[in-house]
Write an enzyme that holds these catalytic residues in place. Structure first.
Site, PDB file in Angstrom:
ATOM      1  N   TYR A   1       1.009   4.048  -2.642  1.00 36.19           N
ATOM      2  CA  TYR A   1      -0.455   5.189  -2.892  1.00 36.19           C
ATOM      3  C   TYR A   1       0.130   5.981  -1.025  1.00 36.19           C
ATOM      4  O   TYR A   1      -0.371   6.830  -0.801  1.00 36.19           O
ATOM      5  CB  TYR A   1      -1.716   4.715  -1.929  1.00 36.19           C
ATOM      6  CG  TYR A   1      -2.748   4.958  -1.763  1.00 36.19           C
ATOM      7  CD1 TYR A   1      -2.982   5.983  -2.823  1.00 36.19           C
ATOM      8  CD2 TYR A   1      -3.989   5.192  -0.696  1.00 36.19           C
ATOM      9  CE1 TYR A   1      -4.770   6.458  -3.176  1.00 36.19           C
ATOM     10  CE2 TYR A   1      -4.626   6.051  -1.141  1.00 36.19           C
ATOM     11  CZ  TYR A   1      -5.181   6.763  -2.195  1.00 36.19           C
ATOM     12  OH  TYR A   1      -6.767   7.417  -1.530  1.00 36.19           O
TER      13      TYR A   1
ATOM     14  N   ARG B   1       0.868  -0.942  -0.443  1.00 34.27           N
ATOM     15  CA  ARG B   1      -0.071   0.015   0.168  1.00 34.27           C
ATOM     16  C   ARG B   1       0.688   0.829  -0.058  1.00 34.27           C
ATOM     17  O   ARG B   1       0.482   2.463  -0.043  1.00 34.27           O
ATOM     18  CB  ARG B   1      -1.024   0.259   1.129  1.00 34.27           C
ATOM     19  CG  ARG B   1      -2.152  -0.699   1.224  1.00 34.27           C
ATOM     20  CD  ARG B   1      -2.584  -1.233   2.759  1.00 34.27           C
ATOM     21  NE  ARG B   1      -3.809   0.232   2.525  1.00 34.27           N
ATOM     22  CZ  ARG B   1      -5.002  -0.142   2.517  1.00 34.27           C
ATOM     23  NH1 ARG B   1      -5.643  -1.788   2.066  1.00 34.27           N
ATOM     24  NH2 ARG B   1      -6.094   0.624   2.017  1.00 34.27           N
TER      25      ARG B   1
ATOM     26  N   PHE C   1     -19.218  -5.360  -2.630  1.00 35.80           N
ATOM     27  CA  PHE C   1     -20.850  -6.112  -1.382  1.00 35.80           C
ATOM     28  C   PHE C   1     -22.378  -5.707  -2.591  1.00 35.80           C
ATOM     29  O   PHE C   1     -22.177  -6.679  -2.055  1.00 35.80           O
ATOM     30  CB  PHE C   1     -20.518  -5.071  -0.621  1.00 35.80           C
ATOM     31  CG  PHE C   1     -19.614  -6.090   0.225  1.00 35.80           C
ATOM     32  CD1 PHE C   1     -18.034  -6.616   0.049  1.00 35.80           C
ATOM     33  CD2 PHE C   1     -19.986  -5.557   1.500  1.00 35.80           C
ATOM     34  CE1 PHE C   1     -18.006  -7.003   0.943  1.00 35.80           C
ATOM     35  CE2 PHE C   1     -19.026  -6.503   3.365  1.00 35.80           C
ATOM     36  CZ  PHE C   1     -17.507  -6.721   2.225  1.00 35.80           C
TER      37      PHE C   1
HETATM   38  P1  NAD Z   1     -11.339   7.429  -8.422  1.00 34.80           P
HETATM   39  O1  NAD Z   1     -10.285   6.110  -9.320  1.00 34.80           O
HETATM   40  O2  NAD Z   1     -12.685   6.800  -9.128  1.00 34.80           O
HETATM   41  O3  NAD Z   1     -10.846   8.729  -9.364  1.00 34.80           O
HETATM   42  C1  NAD Z   1      -9.254   9.334  -9.648  1.00 34.80           C
HETATM   43  C2  NAD Z   1      -9.922  10.163 -10.925  1.00 34.80           C
HETATM   44  O4  NAD Z   1      -7.893  10.354 -10.997  1.00 34.80           O
HETATM   45  C3  NAD Z   1      -9.435   9.336 -12.426  1.00 34.80           C
HETATM   46  O5  NAD Z   1     -10.985   9.433 -13.179  1.00 34.80           O
HETATM   47  C4  NAD Z   1      -8.335   8.780 -12.828  1.00 34.80           C
HETATM   48  O6  NAD Z   1      -8.388   8.196 -14.157  1.00 34.80           O
HETATM   49  C5  NAD Z   1      -7.926  10.017 -12.726  1.00 34.80           C
HETATM   50  N1  NAD Z   1      -6.508   9.582 -12.397  1.00 34.80           N
HETATM   51  C6  NAD Z   1      -6.212   9.417 -12.266  1.00 34.80           C
HETATM   52  N2  NAD Z   1      -4.343   9.021 -12.061  1.00 34.80           N
HETATM   53  C7  NAD Z   1      -4.052  10.420 -13.299  1.00 34.80           C
HETATM   54  C8  NAD Z   1      -3.343  10.518 -13.599  1.00 34.80           C
HETATM   55  N3  NAD Z   1      -1.930  10.602 -13.722  1.00 34.80           N
HETATM   56  N4  NAD Z   1      -3.874  12.275 -14.354  1.00 34.80           N
HETATM   57  C9  NAD Z   1      -4.718  12.359 -14.603  1.00 34.80           C
HETATM   58  N5  NAD Z   1      -5.920  11.997 -13.977  1.00 34.80           N
HETATM   59  C10 NAD Z   1      -5.799  10.465 -13.353  1.00 34.80           C
HETATM   60  O7  NAD Z   1     -11.588   7.893  -6.928  1.00 34.80           O
HETATM   61  P2  NAD Z   1     -11.734   8.555  -6.385  1.00 34.80           P
HETATM   62  O8  NAD Z   1     -12.213   8.214  -5.131  1.00 34.80           O
HETATM   63  O9  NAD Z   1     -13.026   9.978  -7.046  1.00 34.80           O
HETATM   64  O10 NAD Z   1     -10.560   9.711  -5.536  1.00 34.80           O
HETATM   65  C11 NAD Z   1     -10.479  10.798  -5.950  1.00 34.80           C
HETATM   66  C12 NAD Z   1      -9.005  11.106  -4.855  1.00 34.80           C
HETATM   67  O11 NAD Z   1     -10.182  11.268  -3.853  1.00 34.80           O
HETATM   68  C13 NAD Z   1      -7.870  10.646  -4.943  1.00 34.80           C
HETATM   69  O12 NAD Z   1      -7.300  11.540  -4.769  1.00 34.80           O
HETATM   70  C14 NAD Z   1      -7.907   9.913  -3.873  1.00 34.80           C
HETATM   71  O13 NAD Z   1      -6.809   9.055  -3.470  1.00 34.80           O
HETATM   72  C15 NAD Z   1      -8.812  10.163  -2.979  1.00 34.80           C
HETATM   73  N6  NAD Z   1      -9.086   9.742  -1.837  1.00 34.80           N
HETATM   74  C16 NAD Z   1     -11.007   9.237  -2.054  1.00 34.80           C
HETATM   75  C17 NAD Z   1     -11.098   8.659  -1.049  1.00 34.80           C
HETATM   76  C18 NAD Z   1     -12.951   7.858  -0.980  1.00 34.80           C
HETATM   77  O14 NAD Z   1     -12.660   7.387  -0.228  1.00 34.80           O
HETATM   78  N7  NAD Z   1     -13.701   7.950  -2.521  1.00 34.80           N
HETATM   79  C19 NAD Z   1     -10.443   8.266   0.342  1.00 34.80           C
HETATM   80  C20 NAD Z   1      -9.380   8.661   0.423  1.00 34.80           C
HETATM   81  C21 NAD Z   1      -8.974   9.742  -0.893  1.00 34.80           C
HETATM   82  N1  UDP Z   2     -13.041  -5.522   1.881  1.00 37.65           N
HETATM   83  C1  UDP Z   2     -13.544  -6.488   1.584  1.00 37.65           C
HETATM   84  N2  UDP Z   2     -14.077  -7.041   0.946  1.00 37.65           N
HETATM   85  C2  UDP Z   2     -14.128  -6.676  -0.854  1.00 37.65           C
HETATM   86  C3  UDP Z   2     -13.406  -5.316  -1.182  1.00 37.65           C
HETATM   87  C4  UDP Z   2     -12.806  -4.918   0.329  1.00 37.65           C
HETATM   88  O1  UDP Z   2     -13.748  -7.678   3.389  1.00 37.65           O
HETATM   89  O2  UDP Z   2     -14.262  -7.274  -1.973  1.00 37.65           O
HETATM   90  C5  UDP Z   2     -11.835  -4.912   3.161  1.00 37.65           C
HETATM   91  C6  UDP Z   2     -10.849  -4.452   2.638  1.00 37.65           C
HETATM   92  O3  UDP Z   2      -9.793  -5.745   2.842  1.00 37.65           O
HETATM   93  C7  UDP Z   2     -10.428  -3.810   4.239  1.00 37.65           C
HETATM   94  C8  UDP Z   2     -11.697  -2.829   4.016  1.00 37.65           C
HETATM   95  O4  UDP Z   2     -12.688  -3.990   3.289  1.00 37.65           O
HETATM   96  O5  UDP Z   2     -10.172  -4.271   4.886  1.00 37.65           O
HETATM   97  C9  UDP Z   2     -12.048  -1.788   2.937  1.00 37.65           C
HETATM   98  O6  UDP Z   2     -11.965  -1.946   1.788  1.00 37.65           O
HETATM   99  P1  UDP Z   2     -11.588  -0.834   0.597  1.00 37.65           P
HETATM  100  O7  UDP Z   2     -10.892  -1.525  -0.996  1.00 37.65           O
HETATM  101  O8  UDP Z   2     -12.641  -0.580   0.339  1.00 37.65           O
HETATM  102  O9  UDP Z   2     -10.770   0.518   1.057  1.00 37.65           O
HETATM  103  P2  UDP Z   2      -9.338   0.689   1.771  1.00 37.65           P
HETATM  104  O10 UDP Z   2      -9.018  -1.261   2.368  1.00 37.65           O
HETATM  105  O11 UDP Z   2      -8.745   1.383   1.609  1.00 37.65           O
HETATM  106  O12 UDP Z   2      -9.773   1.166   3.681  1.00 37.65           O
END
Ligand code: NAD
Ligand code: UDP
Length: 328
Positions: free
Chosen positions: A150, A147, A196
């Site tokens: 990221y 991980r 899910f």
């Molecule tokens: P997502 O994967 O749906 O969206 C990410 C977008 O970025 C996509 O459209 C992808 O094509 C684009 N992208 C990726 N790499 C790129 C690059 N090098 N240049 C241009 N575009 C690029 O994910 P999301 O859930 O919408 O997440 C958006 C942001 O929020 C991310 O930075 C993610 O790390 C952050 N974030 C999201 C969550 C969540 O739970 N959704 C939680 C923590 C952080």
């Molecule tokens: N997870 C799971 N089944 C799935 C996908 C994810 O049990 O099909 C679990 C995963 O191992 C983690 C939690 O759900 O403990 C959240 O996973 P997700 O990938 O959504 O986000 P993150 O781990 O980045 O919080």
């Protein structure tokens, strides 16, 4: 606040992704001109198709790892794959996106005087030993695990944001986002809520990783976007980082049971190996967001899941091709 055409122009990187598409829509509704930048790695044209007729909406197919020269007044830097399976697929590019992408976007902010908001993550806390997690907690991250591309990329991005602020007076805002879900997540996204729901609707086994006792806190997308807007509007001296998430905490087993009940599915649970470094618990302390942004989530998990189930139900019965990468 300065007025005029240029002031209203907002760049959303990752604008065709799950969160980005909702943010573009919200900004357009508030009268901003929106430039949506995306390389369509995990994002989809389907997510923004309904915005294309709007004359104040533009799309740029670009990778933020490459520099960009244009004029904007605000930048929301969301570009980065967010699901473990997608960010681990090309780990080097994920780091590049977080680090070199941040340098490029901060350079743009510096040149144009734009305010810039970074979509950081609860992953900066790693597998936390402090619970719930306040912003003051420095985290517990494996720097070379699966991980790390990221987690450490996002941590480095935060360091870059603060360095540009201290060294070059760039106006920064940092949101630490906790697991957010809702319509427009990709059906093959791999994150737990979409997995899910899609499995339950298809009557396929629900895949629990580990014994399902690990916890997460799930925020509905509309609440999160409201938090973004409020954070961007804070006074210049407020940088964050600020946690944005829903403090309701659920085990993964509880989530699975809720999804089965709300979909009326007959899917059974199957247990798979827990991925390495999977955090055991996660819950935001949102004291700072309440105080500085007057923000807290309004949508409970039950109601947010119902809206998300409705979306996936339509999506599954009427599949739309997303993009070549995800289909491969
Ligand atoms: P997502 O994967 O749906 O969206 C990410 C977008 O970025 C996509 O459209 C992808 O094509 C684009 N992208 C990726 N790499 C790129 C690059 N090098 N240049 C241009 N575009 C690029 O994910 P999301 O859930 O919408 O997440 C958006 C942001 O929020 C991310 O930075 C993610 O790390 C952050 N974030 C999201 C969550 C969540 O739970 N959704 C939680 C923590 C952080
Ligand atoms: N997870 C799971 N089944 C799935 C996908 C994810 O049990 O099909 C679990 C995963 O191992 C983690 C939690 O759900 O403990 C959240 O996973 P997700 O990938 O959504 O986000 P993150 O781990 O980045 O919080």
């Amino acid at each position: 606040m300065s007025q005029g055409h240029d002031f209203q122009r907002v760049l959303v990187t990752g604008g065709a992704g799950f969160l980005g598409s909702h943010l573009c829509e919200r900004l357009l509704n508030e009268g901003y001109e929106v430039l949506c930048l995306d390389n369509f790695y995990t994002g989809s044209k389907a997510n923004i198709a309904h915005l294309l007729q709007n004359p104040f909406f533009e799309v740029l197919n670009h990778d933020i790892v490459q520099p960009l020269f244009l004029h904007v007044s605000q930048i929301f830097n969301l570009a980065c794959p967010a699901s473990p399976i997608h960010y681990q697929r090309d780990a080097v590019h994920t780091i590049n996106t977080s680090v070199n992408g941040a340098v490029n976007m901060l350079g743009l902010a510096r040149r144009t005087g734009a305010k810039i908001l970074q979509a950081s993550t609860s992953e900066v806390y790693g597998d936390p030993e402090v619970h719930p997690q306040p912003e003051s907690y420095w985290g517990h991250v494996n720097p070379n695990g699966l991980r790390a591309c990221y987690d450490e990329g996002k941590r480095c991005a935060e360091a870059l944001f603060f360095s540009y602020q201290r060294q070059h007076d760039v106006l920064i805002k940092i949101a630490r986002i906790f697991n957010t879900y809702g319509p427009r997540m990709h059906p093959d996204d791999g994150r737990v809520v979409s997995n899910f729901i899609v499995q339950a609707l298809r009557g396929e086994p629900i895949t629990i990783y580990g014994d399902g006792s690990q916890t997460r806190s799930f925020c509905y997308v509309d609440d999160l976007i409201e938090g973004f807007m409020r954070l961007m509007a804070t006074q210049d001296e407020f940088y964050g980082p600020v946690n944005l998430g829903n403090p309701g905490e659920f085990t993964i087993l509880e989530l699975a049971e809720m999804v089965i009940e709300l979909t009326g599915s007959r899917s059974r649970l199957v247990f798979h190996e827990l991925p390495s470094d999977d955090p055991k618990q996660r819950k935001p302390d949102i004291t700072m967001a309440k105080a500085e942004l007057d923000w807290e989530p309004k949508v409970c998990l039950h109601d947010g899941l119902l809206k998300t189930i409705e979306y996936f139900d339509k999506r599954i019965s009427n599949p739309i091709p997303f993009n070549r990468d995800m289909a491969a």
